[in-house]
Scaffold this active site. Structure first.
Site, PDB file in Angstrom:
ATOM      1  N   GLU A  94       0.815  -1.185   0.036  1.00  0.00           N
ATOM      2  CA  GLU A  94      -0.086   0.059   0.010  1.00  0.00           C
ATOM      3  C   GLU A  94       0.815   1.357   0.195  1.00  0.00           C
ATOM      4  O   GLU A  94       1.842   1.032   0.707  1.00  0.00           O
ATOM      5  CB  GLU A  94      -0.883  -0.185   1.293  1.00  0.00           C
ATOM      6  CG  GLU A  94      -2.024  -1.106   1.237  1.00  0.00           C
ATOM      7  CD  GLU A  94      -2.868  -0.985   2.404  1.00  0.00           C
ATOM      8  OE1 GLU A  94      -4.083  -1.678   2.054  1.00  0.00           O
ATOM      9  OE2 GLU A  94      -2.680  -0.872   3.440  1.00  0.00           O
ATOM     10  N   CYS A 121       1.050  -2.101  15.485  1.00  0.00           N
ATOM     11  CA  CYS A 121       1.214  -1.997  13.992  1.00  0.00           C
ATOM     12  C   CYS A 121       0.427  -2.958  13.197  1.00  0.00           C
ATOM     13  O   CYS A 121       0.813  -4.178  13.384  1.00  0.00           O
ATOM     14  CB  CYS A 121       2.313  -1.599  13.467  1.00  0.00           C
ATOM     15  SG  CYS A 121       2.748  -1.325  11.587  1.00  0.00           S
ATOM     16  N   CYS A 342      -1.656   6.294  10.063  1.00  0.00           N
ATOM     17  CA  CYS A 342      -0.191   5.360  10.595  1.00  0.00           C
ATOM     18  C   CYS A 342      -0.702   4.265  11.376  1.00  0.00           C
ATOM     19  O   CYS A 342      -1.413   4.386  11.877  1.00  0.00           O
ATOM     20  CB  CYS A 342       0.486   6.644  11.463  1.00  0.00           C
ATOM     21  SG  CYS A 342       2.087   5.999  12.323  1.00  0.00           S
TER      22      CYS A 342
END
EC number: 2.1.1.192
Length: 382
Positions: A94, A121, A342
């Site tokens: 991505e 994450c 993020c």
């Protein structure tokens, strides 16, 4: 890709010049070809009209300009773009573009998945497959420039900043990442300044030392915790390269450029690392470090154990750091409605490996191949 042809996206200007000389062509042709590829955004050699018919035919026989394939594009309500790119191997990565009033920032991936297993994450949950080639890294910039151009053709200047903050740990793909960043900064290609290309790392210290010697780009460190005990949990690579060693390197990273600072990224996790005592510990940790801090509101993803800190908690944390002289910014969340924020990038990783196998794979690759071893606001990379 035709295995007999060379992908010219893997070549920086000097390498392209050497290649053309080896093909018995004049060296000045390299500049023309390099500009056609990166400045103009042309892949069809037949359209490169100043190269001459003989050279164009030779390029068609010997070379190609192969890119990842765009399989999906999403646009956030705030204008953020996210592209899902399919690689030749079938995996997907991505890439994200964040537009702002005076700039546009492209967040670029460096690996298929990630081996570092940071607990907050989404990319880490996908496992690790392989490093991206230089062509696959710079290809993200090429494709984004084309997609964002007004006429879907000639590359324009909508991309003013690039951050190596997408999928993967950039320093575990050192050679390919540095090569791609050099192309980004080449005036014959994208012409970005060294302050407008930022590499974000979790703290792979040997490669940080190498980067300091060979590349002038801006540095961001994924810190996220003020103590070894907590960082071992959030960013497991800290067990190998603890905070004392990381901070020591950061203190001298820009010693020859005293006006430059290391950016420290700190994701705000409710009840985990966002309390007043954590702020006090962070102030002590960053004492005498040329630093600025980006506080990142956590962006949730499926099955995560974490929650985002409240706005009041984040503001109090920021104010305490600022009171002690640490330049601190709260990052504006962008693209979270399309999972482009993020920590949310996941892509699609085939042949996923376990955490221990990932480390073994990277260790083996580093012995055999030197090339082995999100969203962001305008204020963060100025």
């Amino acid at each position: 890709m035709d295995q007999q042809k060379v992908n010219l996206l893997n070549y920086n200007y000097s390498q392209l010049r050497e290649l053309l000389i080896a093909w018995d062509e004049k060296p000045f042709r390299a500049q023309q070809l390099f500009q056609w590829i990166h400045q103009v955004g042309i892949r069809d050699f037949a359209q490169m009209t100043n190269l001459g018919k003989v050279l164009r035919n030779k390029l068609s026989q010997l070379a190609c300009i192969d890119l990842p394939e765009i399989v999906a594009c999403q646009k956030s309500a705030d204008g953020t773009h996210k592209w899902l790119l399919k690689l030749e191997c079938g995996n997907c990565i991505e890439t994200v573009f964040i537009p702002e009033a005076n700039r546009g920032t492209l967040c670029v991936s460096s690996q298929v998945g990630c081996a570092l297993n940071c607990s907050f994450c989404s990319t880490a949950k996908q496992g690790f497959n392989r490093n991206l080639s230089t062509a696959e890294i710079i290809g993200q910039v090429w494709l984004a420039a084309r997609e964002l151009s007004d006429n879907n053709g000639t590359h324009d200047k909508k991309i003013t900043n690039v951050v190596m903050m997408g999928m993967g740990e950039p320093l575990l793909n050192f050679d390919n990442v540095v090569s791609a960043m050099n192309i980004m900064m080449d005036d014959l290609a994208y012409g970005l300044s060294k302050r407008r290309v930022t590499l974000s790392t979790s703290g792979v210290l040997p490669e940080m030392e190498r980067l300091r010697e060979v590349s002038p780009v801006a540095l961001a460190v994924s810190l996220h915790a003020p103590t070894d005990e907590l960082r071992n949990e959030l960013v497991p690579i800290n067990k190998k390269y603890p905070l004392s060693q990381l901070i020591s390197l950061c203190k001298r990273y820009f010693k020859d450029e005293p006006r430059r600072k290391v950016t420290f990224e700190y994701v705000m996790l409710k009840g985990v690392n966002d309390q007043p005592e954590h702020a006090s510990q962070l102030i002590k940790l960053l004492h005498n470090v040329p630093a600025k801090v980006n506080l990142i509101p956590f962006n949730p993803f499926p099955l995560t154990q974490y929650q985002r800190s409240s706005r009041e908690t984040i503001d109090a944390f920021r104010d305490k750091l600022m009171k002690h002289g640490i330049n601190t910014i709260t990052r504006k969340t962008r693209g979270d409605d399309i999972d482009a924020a993020c920590g949310q990038l996941a892509g699609e990783v085939k042949d996923k490996t376990s955490r221990s196998q990932r480390w073994q794979k990277l260790h083996f690759m580093s012995k055999t191949d030197k090339s082995t071893e999100l969203t962001i606001s305008s204020e963060e990379i100025a």
